[in-house]
Design an enzyme around this catalytic site. Structure first.
Site, PDB file in Angstrom:
ATOM      1  N   GLU A 137       0.829  -1.145  -0.068  1.00 39.03           N
ATOM      2  CA  GLU A 137       0.128   0.015  -0.025  1.00 39.03           C
ATOM      3  C   GLU A 137       0.825   1.036   0.089  1.00 39.03           C
ATOM      4  O   GLU A 137       1.727   1.434   0.744  1.00 39.03           O
ATOM      5  CB  GLU A 137      -0.910  -0.147   1.346  1.00 39.03           C
ATOM      6  CG  GLU A 137      -2.173   1.067   1.107  1.00 39.03           C
ATOM      7  CD  GLU A 137      -3.020   0.686   2.364  1.00 39.03           C
ATOM      8  OE1 GLU A 137      -4.192   1.017   1.975  1.00 39.03           O
ATOM      9  OE2 GLU A 137      -2.564   0.729   3.403  1.00 39.03           O
ATOM     10  N   GLY A 275       1.929  -0.311  11.134  1.00 36.14           N
ATOM     11  CA  GLY A 275       1.403  -1.256  12.216  1.00 36.14           C
ATOM     12  C   GLY A 275       0.978  -2.378  11.811  1.00 36.14           C
ATOM     13  O   GLY A 275       1.296  -3.549  12.277  1.00 36.14           O
ATOM     14  N   HIS A 309      -8.602  -3.721  14.111  1.00 31.03           N
ATOM     15  CA  HIS A 309      -8.858  -2.598  12.964  1.00 31.03           C
ATOM     16  C   HIS A 309      -8.546  -3.345  11.604  1.00 31.03           C
ATOM     17  O   HIS A 309      -9.377  -3.206  10.557  1.00 31.03           O
ATOM     18  CB  HIS A 309      -7.680  -1.736  13.168  1.00 31.03           C
ATOM     19  CG  HIS A 309      -7.243  -0.656  12.035  1.00 31.03           C
ATOM     20  ND1 HIS A 309      -7.318   0.532  12.222  1.00 31.03           N
ATOM     21  CD2 HIS A 309      -6.915  -0.862  10.966  1.00 31.03           C
ATOM     22  CE1 HIS A 309      -7.124   1.322  11.077  1.00 31.03           C
ATOM     23  NE2 HIS A 309      -6.542   0.299  10.208  1.00 31.03           N
ATOM     24  N   GLU A 310      -7.493  -4.350  11.592  1.00 25.66           N
ATOM     25  CA  GLU A 310      -7.526  -5.064  10.453  1.00 25.66           C
ATOM     26  C   GLU A 310      -8.518  -5.920  10.047  1.00 25.66           C
ATOM     27  O   GLU A 310      -8.706  -6.008   8.707  1.00 25.66           O
ATOM     28  CB  GLU A 310      -6.090  -5.586  10.323  1.00 25.66           C
ATOM     29  CG  GLU A 310      -4.822  -5.010  10.515  1.00 25.66           C
ATOM     30  CD  GLU A 310      -4.564  -3.705   9.739  1.00 25.66           C
ATOM     31  OE1 GLU A 310      -4.829  -3.597   8.701  1.00 25.66           O
ATOM     32  OE2 GLU A 310      -4.260  -2.606  10.536  1.00 25.66           O
ATOM     33  N   GLU A 332     -10.013   3.294   6.013  1.00 23.83           N
ATOM     34  CA  GLU A 332      -9.242   3.593   7.416  1.00 23.83           C
ATOM     35  C   GLU A 332      -9.979   4.369   8.416  1.00 23.83           C
ATOM     36  O   GLU A 332      -9.621   3.840   9.605  1.00 23.83           O
ATOM     37  CB  GLU A 332      -8.092   4.535   7.118  1.00 23.83           C
ATOM     38  CG  GLU A 332      -7.198   3.986   5.898  1.00 23.83           C
ATOM     39  CD  GLU A 332      -6.486   2.449   6.598  1.00 23.83           C
ATOM     40  OE1 GLU A 332      -6.721   2.315   7.719  1.00 23.83           O
ATOM     41  OE2 GLU A 332      -6.020   1.629   5.889  1.00 23.83           O
TER      42      GLU A 332
END
Length: 868
Positions: A137, A275, A309-310, A332
């Site tokens: 990304e 992260g 989050h992922e 995001e």
């Protein structure tokens, strides 16, 4: 390379012309190991053969494929061989005279990376093993295989990989190993940037997630987690799997769309720039989430938040993807919000909103006051813009705005909107309007005006209470005043709670400050009267945005500020207390509260802080106040006070507690005097004891860093420590400590290793920069201020964007905090108007931080002068 920085206009043009039916990608990674001899400065490469099947809406048209590679062996379009020297320029392959249906085959030699971009190759110093992983990304899959590198040209992918004997290879789909080749199941249609390959002798652990839905449908998801063999003894995979299963349960309960990508592997990989990354079926994380030493609950909470989050990205981002990086927030912001939302409701970390209010929003407030701030829906002209927009606006402000949205439309309307959004747009690409339309359906509210105010304007508002009392000492009128910066004058509608606090035993007493009244209202315009609180007893503290429903800077009336100065630690509710700390830090950064006063508040009240994440944030803010915001003449005094306070709290903390560990780390970060350094030496040698404090290997490095910075630990001491901890982690620590030593020769060597050479990996570049810039060594690094402005344009042009960002941000002469440095920055900006916009943005941001620091120093100096 010409054409490497793909523009939005080019992407739109190509998307209108092409549709991609599928990719077959074959990689030969056997070159990753072994001695290839003297490469003569040439990069180590691997073979990459890609077959792309695609359609063209305008037969006869010309387009291009993306590839960044040292060389191309062969190119074939629809069976016709093309001359690589004619069609490939280093980043693009020109495709002329396209047919309605096309097949492109590209055989290339692609380079292994040492910057964390593309196919990263890491050699473990502990055992010599080689580990590979990919990170793409926003646009680095073109470093591994030929493709159409933009998010809206989705396609199914089939990977096959040849790897060294004894290795295991993973990709997005389930893999099979036959005849020396790993072949992976075809993926669903996904974007290029979320394809992934991980390969090497990784330690791998498995589990299974099982779920039976109300209709009787049964779902089984194979789970895997991996890390380097050297980290296996520390790998608490059981906790990783626990949070993973809790997250899958939560998202299945609330999204009504089963996890769509088959298996769920999670790889903890070395030298990772981010992260984590949401590759479907193969999420990658930085291996620092495997803890080699004792850490606090906050570290486990942070890891859980990132895992969730992922996982949220599997729906927001992978299943449904933005058309272009303008709408990066569509993945995001949602993932950042859903990470905290799911963590609070589904895991043991039920206080996650406190961390969100105190930590994540602090990132957003800073980013939103920079000259580079932008609306949550940004104007992303090209890939360099995109790379820089993975920032506090897109993540933390976007998430804060979504929290406001949930308060605005209601929780169930929000979740029902998400469910409809997934079902309507599965495996497709969306823009802002696609989401707003479903939320308007489910909530019945006007999303267009909400979007204009919150998503399409920049800047942060401040909310200040005004309290008028009647003769009887009760509230006659309480109003909230909303203000905006001149540069971004938009006033927004806020759904907020206003809390009134006073001591249980009366004003000025010794009891806890507790909330006795609360009103939830819509604040709109410059002044809003809160009629519900008229007649209430006079408050000692008015907390606007109690419960943290909106995104704003909280201000205080004079009496509330006096109350906090006298008794901040008496605020009983941990979220309310965290909000007060955050507001006081914003006042400090805005030069409305002298930095020495903030330091004093930390010294008096941080020791009473119950939430360990808030305490760690206070320590970071106190360090920042000392480095950037206190008057230069008070730095030595402030540093001594912080070191004394930290040592006092360290000795007073409960033996073996996480608070004790946190104060130990903070003490190391502020230690400077001979006595402080003697304590650290004693703790390392075992001659000094703090009951219950275990000085493990990670804490040893934390203690060695200040000893190296002040010249107490020399090269021999650091070499001996590396021998004790001869690992990848130990090497990073040693490199940082070596660069921190107080010597002109050391600084020259560190500068040259980062600026004049590309021999260091991304992780060692970061470690060297951190060691180079020590607040106590301002005079030592002063000569590099001028050099910085001489080299940054060349560094930006010659190095990868990740390394360029690290150098430009990390080596900016922020420690030379004077008007002269500000003038030098302005001179560079004025004379480099034609420099890359992304480079100018980084310099502008650094300039703004410097100017803010100087304003803070002036405020602090004035307070010092007034105090005599």
């Amino acid at each position: 390379m010409p054409g490497e920085n793909l523009s939005r206009d080019e992407a739109q043009e190509r998307a209108a012309l092409l549709s991609v039916d599928g990719y077959d990608v074959s990689l030969d990674l056997r070159t990753a190991v072994g001695d290839t001899g003297d490469l003569g400065g040439e990069p180590r490469t691997f073979r990459s053969v890609t077959t792309i099947r695609f359609r063209c809406a305008d037969p006869g048209a010309t387009s291009f494929a993306d590839l960044i590679a040292p060389s191309v062996t062969a190119v074939s379009l629809n069976g016709k061989d093309l001359d690589p020297s004619e069609v490939f320029d280093g980043s693009r392959i020109v495709l002329d005279d396209l047919a309605a249906d096309n097949e492109l085959v590209v055989d290339a030699q692609c380079a292994y990376s040492r910057t964390g971009e593309g196919m990263h190759r890491f050699v473990d110093p502990e055992d010599g093993e080689v580990y590979l992983y990919t990170q793409y990304e926003p646009a680095d899959s073109r470093r591994v295989f030929a493709n159409f590198e933009q998010p809206d040209l989705k396609a199914p992918f089939r990977f096959e990989v040849r790897a060294p004997e004894g290795w295991v290879v993973w990709s997005n789909g389930v893999g099979e190993h036959t005849d020396g080749v790993w072949r992976f199941a075809e993926t669903k249609p996904i974007s290029t940037y979320i394809t992934a390959v991980v390969a090497g002798p990784y330690h791998y652990v498995t589990d299974t997630y099982e779920r039976t839905f109300e209709d009787g449908t049964r779902l089984e998801i194979p789970l895997g987690a991996m890390c380097r063999k050297g980290l296996a003894p520390y790998f608490d995979s059981d906790d990783v799997f626990l949070v993973t299963k809790q997250g899958l349960d939560f998202f299945h309960d609330h999204f009504d769309y089963p996890y769509p990508f088959g298996k769920y592997d999670q790889a903890f990989v070395p030298e990772y720039n981010l992260g984590a990354m949401e590759n479907p079926g193969l999420v990658t994380f930085r291996e620092e989430f495997i803890f080699r030493g004792r850490v606090t609950r906050a570290s486990y909470e942070r890891r859980a938040n990132v895992i969730l989050h992922e996982m949220a990205h599997m729906w927001f981002g992978d299943l449904v993807t933005m058309v272009w990086w303008d709408d990066l927030w569509l993945k995001e912001s949602f993932a950042d919000f859903m990470g905290s939302f799911s963590m609070v409701e589904a895991t043991r970390f039920t206080n996650g909103w406190i961390t969100f209010a105190n930590n994540r929003k602090s990132w957003a407030y800073r980013a939103d006051q920079l000259p580079s701030t932008h609306p949550v829906t940004a104007d992303i002209r090209d890939l360099e813009d995109a790379k820089l927009n993975f920032d506090g606006i897109t993540y933390a402000k976007g998430a804060s705005v979504l929290k406001q949205l949930v308060a605005y439309v209601g929780r169930e309307a929000f979740l029902e909107g998400a469910r409809r959004y997934f079902k309507r747009n599965a495996y497709g690409n969306t823009r802002l309007g696609d989401l707003l339309s479903v939320l308007e359906e489910t909530s019945g509210r006007d999303m267009a005006s909400w979007s204009r105010a919150w998503l399409q304007t920049a800047g942060v508002n401040s909310l200040t209470p005004q309290v008028l009392l009647d003769p009887a000492g009760r509230i006659d009128e309480l109003a909230v005043v909303q203000e905006a910066a001149e540069s971004h004058p938009e006033l927004r509608p806020h759904r907020v709670a206003i809390g009134l606090y006073r001591r249980a035993n009366g004003e000025g007493g010794a009891g806890a400050l507790e909330r006795y009244a609360r009103a939830e209202v819509d604040v709109d315009g410059p002044r809003t009267v809160v009629g519900e609180l008229a007649g209430a007893e006079a408050p000692e503290l008015v907390l606007v945005n109690d419960d943290d429903l909106t995104y704003c800077k909280i201000r205080f009336d004079a009496e509330s500020l006096d109350t906090l100065r006298a008794g901040l630690g008496d605020v009983s509710d941990p979220l309310a207390r965290a909000l007060c700390w955050s507001a006081l830090w914003n006042l400090t950064r805005d030069a409305l509260l002298p930095a020495r006063d903030f330091v004093d508040l930390v010294l008096r009240f941080a020791g009473r802080e119950s939430d360990i994440g808030v305490l760690q944030m206070l320590h970071a803010w106190a360090n920042s106040a000392l480095t950037h915001y206190v008057a230069p003449e008070w730095r030595e005094t402030g540093g001594r006070l912080l070191a004394e306070g930290a040592l006092r709290e360290l000795r007073a903390a409960e033996a073996g507690s996480q608070h004790q560990l946190t104060w130990a780390r903070f003490f190391a970060s502020v230690a400077s005097g001979e006595g402080d350094l003697a304590v650290l030496r004693g703790l390392l040698a075992g001659t000094e004891k703090v009951d219950g404090l275990e000085v493990d290997q990670e804490l040893r490095w934390a203690f060695l860093e200040p000893l190296a910075t002040y010249g107490v630990a020399d090269e021999g001491v650091l070499a001996a420590e590396l021998a004790r901890d001869d690992t990848a982690s130990g090497k990073r620590h040693q490199v940082r400590c070596l660069a921190a030593r107080p010597s002109a020769a050391v600084k020259a060597q560190a500068w040259a290793s980062v600026v004049e050479s590309d021999a260091l990996s991304n992780a060692l570049v970061e470690a060297t920069i951190t060691g180079f810039s020590r607040p106590s060594q301002r005079e030592l690094v002063a000569p590099y201020a001028a050099k910085y402005f001489e080299v940054i344009e060349r560094v930006w042009a010659e190095r990868s964007i990740q390394i360029g960002m690290d150098v430009v941000r990390g080596l900016f002469p922020s420690l030379q905090d004077s008007q002269g440095t500000l003038d030098a920055t302005d001179t560079w900006l004025a004379s480099h108007e034609g420099a890359a916009p992304a480079l100018r943005r980084l310099v502008l941001e650094a300039r703004d931080d410097l100017a803010r620091g100087l304003r803070g120093q002036a405020c602090d100096a004035a307070a010092g002068a007034a105090a005599g």
